[in-house]
Design an enzyme around this catalytic site. Structure first.
Site, PDB file in Angstrom:
ATOM      1  N   THR A  79       0.860  -1.182   0.000  1.00  0.00           N
ATOM      2  CA  THR A  79       0.000   0.000   0.000  1.00  0.00           C
ATOM      3  C   THR A  79       0.897   1.233   0.000  1.00  0.00           C
ATOM      4  OG1 THR A  79      -1.751  -1.115   1.253  1.00  0.00           O
ATOM      5  CG2 THR A  79      -1.776   1.300   1.248  1.00  0.00           C
ATOM      6  N   ARG A 136       5.064   7.881   0.926  1.00  0.00           N
ATOM      7  CA  ARG A 136       5.388   6.990  -0.191  1.00  0.00           C
ATOM      8  C   ARG A 136       6.743   6.299   0.009  1.00  0.00           C
ATOM      9  NH1 ARG A 136       2.630   6.693  -4.736  1.00  0.00           N
ATOM     10  NH2 ARG A 136       0.851   8.098  -5.079  1.00  0.00           N
ATOM     11  N   SER A 137       6.843   5.117  -0.572  1.00  0.00           N
ATOM     12  CA  SER A 137       8.087   4.332  -0.566  1.00  0.00           C
ATOM     13  C   SER A 137       8.587   4.028   0.844  1.00  0.00           C
ATOM     14  CB  SER A 137       9.183   5.057  -1.367  1.00  0.00           C
ATOM     15  OG  SER A 137       8.752   5.288  -2.696  1.00  0.00           O
ATOM     16  N   ARG A 138       7.667   3.995   1.804  1.00  0.00           N
ATOM     17  CA  ARG A 138       7.987   3.679   3.201  1.00  0.00           C
ATOM     18  C   ARG A 138       8.883   4.726   3.864  1.00  0.00           C
ATOM     19  NH1 ARG A 138       4.217   1.019   2.096  1.00  0.00           N
ATOM     20  NH2 ARG A 138       3.810  -1.146   2.688  1.00  0.00           N
ATOM     21  N   LEU A 139       8.942   5.933   3.312  1.00  0.00           N
ATOM     22  CA  LEU A 139       9.710   7.018   3.934  1.00  0.00           C
ATOM     23  C   LEU A 139       8.787   7.813   4.857  1.00  0.00           C
ATOM     24  CD1 LEU A 139      11.855   8.170   0.875  1.00  0.00           C
ATOM     25  CD2 LEU A 139      12.579   6.777   2.834  1.00  0.00           C
TER      26      LEU A 139
END
Length: 211
Positions: A9, A188-191
């Site tokens: 997600t 986003r992108s797990r940041l």
């Protein structure tokens, strides 16, 4: 079985800076709860409560926060339940609110104490009558012979107490007095954005954490 490793997600609903939260994490938590309520999040007051008893084995369960104020977070339960026994042995706990709809969570760590008897009585009698009867009927966490036995006990108590239901002697409130918070906003992108508050004297120290 579904390959869970492929589940992904992307979070993109917001960003988070320390300045967005202000200097008081209790005020910030209250604001985020209000925003979760306004967004019609499912069970917006639900929090995962983690405890550790005398055996040092952690356990967790979902409870509902019923009040958030300058003192901390209040919730109510059976003192003779598993969590009640664990909190008696080790009056420390961690809680986690998670609102997927807003892509946010808040972690709280702190000390636990029981609320006053009068406060427990007042809250108990503010609950729907059927919930009061259920709390009186249930010996929470104890073995149960059958669902039918529980429903029979509920029926018996409804007849015994047609008007006011007495507060169960083993039922009441707890206050979680926070010593640390972490506010998390998905990115986003797990940041992800993570801001931690730690109690420091009369105020709070804030730190941005790696995602």
């Amino acid at each position: 079985m579904t390959d869970l490793g492929k589940e992904r997600t992307e979070y993109d609903k917001g960003t988070l800076e320390a300045a967005d939260l202000g200097v008081d994490p209790i005020v910030a938590l209250s604001r985020w709860l209000d925003e979760a309520l306004a967004a019609s999040a499912l069970e917006p007051t639900a929090m995962n409560l983690a405890t550790v008893g005398a055996d040092l084995m952690p356990s967790s369960r979902i409870v509902l926060a019923k009040r958030v104020d300058a003192e901390g977070i209040r919730f109510y339960t059976n003192y003779d339940s598993k969590k009640g026994h664990e909190l008696s042995a080790n009056p420390r706990a961690a809680a986690n609110f998670f609102w997927p709809l807003l892509e946010r969570q808040v972690r709280v760590e702190g000390l636990i104490e029981r609320t006053s008897h009068d406060e427990s009585v007042a809250y108990f009698h503010s609950r729907p009558r059927k919930s009061q009867v259920a709390a009186l009927a249930s010996k929470q966490s104890a073995p149960l012979t059958s669902r039918a036995a529980l429903e029979a006990e509920v029926s018996r108590l409804e007849q015994k107490y047609p008007t006011e239901v007495p507060l169960p002697p083993s039922w009441g409130g707890y206050l979680l007095r926070p010593r640390a918070f972490e506010f998390w906003q998905g990115r986003r992108s797990r940041l992800h954005d993570r801001i931690r508050f730690e109690h420091a004297g009369k105020g709070w120290k804030t730190t941005r954490l790696n995602p």
